[in-house]
Design a protein around this motif. Structure first.
Motif, PDB file in Angstrom:
ATOM      1  N   GLY A  69       0.710  -1.164  -0.007  1.00 16.89           N
ATOM      2  CA  GLY A  69       0.110  -0.042  -0.173  1.00 16.89           C
ATOM      3  C   GLY A  69       0.846   1.180  -0.022  1.00 16.89           C
ATOM      4  N   ARG A  70       2.090   1.016  -0.045  1.00 16.50           N
ATOM      5  CA  ARG A  70       3.024   2.504  -0.009  1.00 16.50           C
ATOM      6  C   ARG A  70       3.852   2.773  -1.271  1.00 16.50           C
ATOM      7  N   LYS A  71       3.522   3.736  -1.972  1.00 13.47           N
ATOM      8  CA  LYS A  71       3.975   4.101  -3.426  1.00 13.47           C
ATOM      9  C   LYS A  71       5.628   4.755  -2.994  1.00 13.47           C
ATOM     10  N   PHE A  72       6.384   4.267  -3.737  1.00 11.06           N
ATOM     11  CA  PHE A  72       7.711   5.149  -3.855  1.00 11.06           C
ATOM     12  C   PHE A  72       8.467   4.990  -5.018  1.00 11.06           C
ATOM     13  N   PRO A  73       9.261   5.858  -5.045  1.00 11.03           N
ATOM     14  CA  PRO A  73      10.023   6.046  -6.576  1.00 11.03           C
ATOM     15  C   PRO A  73      11.245   4.940  -6.604  1.00 11.03           C
ATOM     16  N   LEU A  74      11.431   4.415  -7.924  1.00 11.23           N
ATOM     17  CA  LEU A  74      12.525   3.579  -8.220  1.00 11.23           C
ATOM     18  C   LEU A  74      13.935   4.297  -8.417  1.00 11.23           C
ATOM     19  N   LEU A  75      14.862   3.478  -7.918  1.00 15.81           N
ATOM     20  CA  LEU A  75      16.167   3.885  -7.647  1.00 15.81           C
ATOM     21  C   LEU A  75      16.731   3.835  -9.220  1.00 15.81           C
ATOM     22  N   THR A  76      16.004   3.221 -10.246  1.00 17.13           N
ATOM     23  CA  THR A  76      16.855   2.920 -11.630  1.00 17.13           C
ATOM     24  C   THR A  76      16.494   4.256 -12.640  1.00 17.13           C
ATOM     25  N   GLU A  77      15.564   5.154 -11.779  1.00 12.82           N
ATOM     26  CA  GLU A  77      15.442   6.501 -12.569  1.00 12.82           C
ATOM     27  C   GLU A  77      15.864   7.833 -11.547  1.00 12.82           C
ATOM     28  N   PRO A  78      17.157   7.753 -11.602  1.00 12.52           N
ATOM     29  CA  PRO A  78      17.560   8.798 -10.516  1.00 12.52           C
ATOM     30  C   PRO A  78      16.990  10.430 -10.554  1.00 12.52           C
ATOM     31  N   GLY A  79      16.554  10.863 -11.794  1.00  4.98           N
ATOM     32  CA  GLY A  79      15.972  12.103 -11.955  1.00  4.98           C
ATOM     33  C   GLY A  79      14.623  12.233 -11.111  1.00  4.98           C
ATOM     34  N   ILE A  80      14.026  11.101 -10.834  1.00  4.66           N
ATOM     35  CA  ILE A  80      12.580  11.310 -10.174  1.00  4.66           C
ATOM     36  C   ILE A  80      12.820  11.678  -8.817  1.00  4.66           C
ATOM     37  N   ALA A 133      19.136   3.767  -1.676  1.00  2.72           N
ATOM     38  CA  ALA A 133      18.122   3.469  -1.023  1.00  2.72           C
ATOM     39  C   ALA A 133      16.789   4.425  -1.102  1.00  2.72           C
ATOM     40  N   VAL A 134      15.772   4.173  -1.029  1.00  2.00           N
ATOM     41  CA  VAL A 134      14.634   4.880  -0.657  1.00  2.00           C
ATOM     42  C   VAL A 134      13.824   4.375   0.583  1.00  2.00           C
ATOM     43  N   GLY A 135      13.646   5.168   1.540  1.00  2.81           N
ATOM     44  CA  GLY A 135      13.143   4.776   2.663  1.00  2.81           C
ATOM     45  C   GLY A 135      11.892   5.791   3.055  1.00  2.81           C
ATOM     46  N   GLU A 136      11.464   5.328   4.332  1.00  2.00           N
ATOM     47  CA  GLU A 136      10.472   6.171   4.924  1.00  2.00           C
ATOM     48  C   GLU A 136      11.064   6.911   6.260  1.00  2.00           C
ATOM     49  N   ALA A 137      10.770   8.179   6.451  1.00  2.00           N
ATOM     50  CA  ALA A 137      11.524   8.583   7.830  1.00  2.00           C
ATOM     51  C   ALA A 137      10.621   8.038   8.799  1.00  2.00           C
TER      52      ALA A 137
END
Length: 173
Positions: A69-80, A133-137
């Motif tokens: 249920g949590r949306k997050f950006p992908l690391l494969t597209e650094p511009g996002i 990585a992308v994370g949730e604070a």
């Protein structure tokens, strides 16, 4: 070549296009999360599903994912990731984070930007400044600056995980 062990088009992988209205709503939602998404009305938005994970592709490029249920950006597209606040970690923390560990206060060398608990943040290595990585604070940036120990960021997606490998295989296809 399969995206990762046990996953392929013939093994439960489903891909479909969103209607224009759904696509616009998804792009607005991603922009609302602080992600830099393509603007304009003429974008083909697709969803690729495998098990509990959904990947969102815009014009064939995987930009974001949804898990639990949590949306997050992908690391494969650094511009996002450009507009997300950043947590910079020392090189000793990098291998642990790239194995799925959460970001702990002792490994943080710098916080760039302000964020609240629950916000999306990118995790950068201190040597190259690359997103690992992308994370949730788990705490706000002001709280994190005063912490000497404890978890600061819950790891959602990291370089080399299954989502990353799937996204890269979709981008190459």
């Amino acid at each position: 070549m399969l995206p990762f062990k046990g996953v392929g088009v013939s093994t439960g992988f489903k891909r479909y296009s969103l209607r224009k209205r759904e696509a616009r709503a998804l792009l607005r939602e991603l922009a609302g999360l602080g992600l830099k998404v393509p603007e304009g009305a003429k974008h083909k938005v697709e969803v690729a599903e495998h098990g509990q994970v959904k990947l969102f592709l815009v014009d064939g490029r995987p930009l974001a994912a949804e898990k639990a249920g949590r949306k997050f950006p992908l690391l494969t597209e650094p511009g996002i990731l450009e507009d997300l606040p950043a947590v910079v970690v020392d090189m000793g923390a990098v291998p642990h984070i790239c194995n799925g560990a959460d970001v702990m206060a002792p490994g943080i060398v710098e916080l760039r930007g302000d964020f609240e608990a629950g916000s999306l943040v990118k995790v950068l290595d201190e040597r190259h400044g690359k997103a690992i990585a992308v994370g949730e604070a788990l705490v706000s940036s002001s709280e994190a600056r005063g912490m000497e120990r404890g978890k600061v960021v819950r790891n959602l997606h990291y370089v080399g995980d299954k989502i990353w490998r799937l996204a890269r295989s979709l981008a190459a296809a």
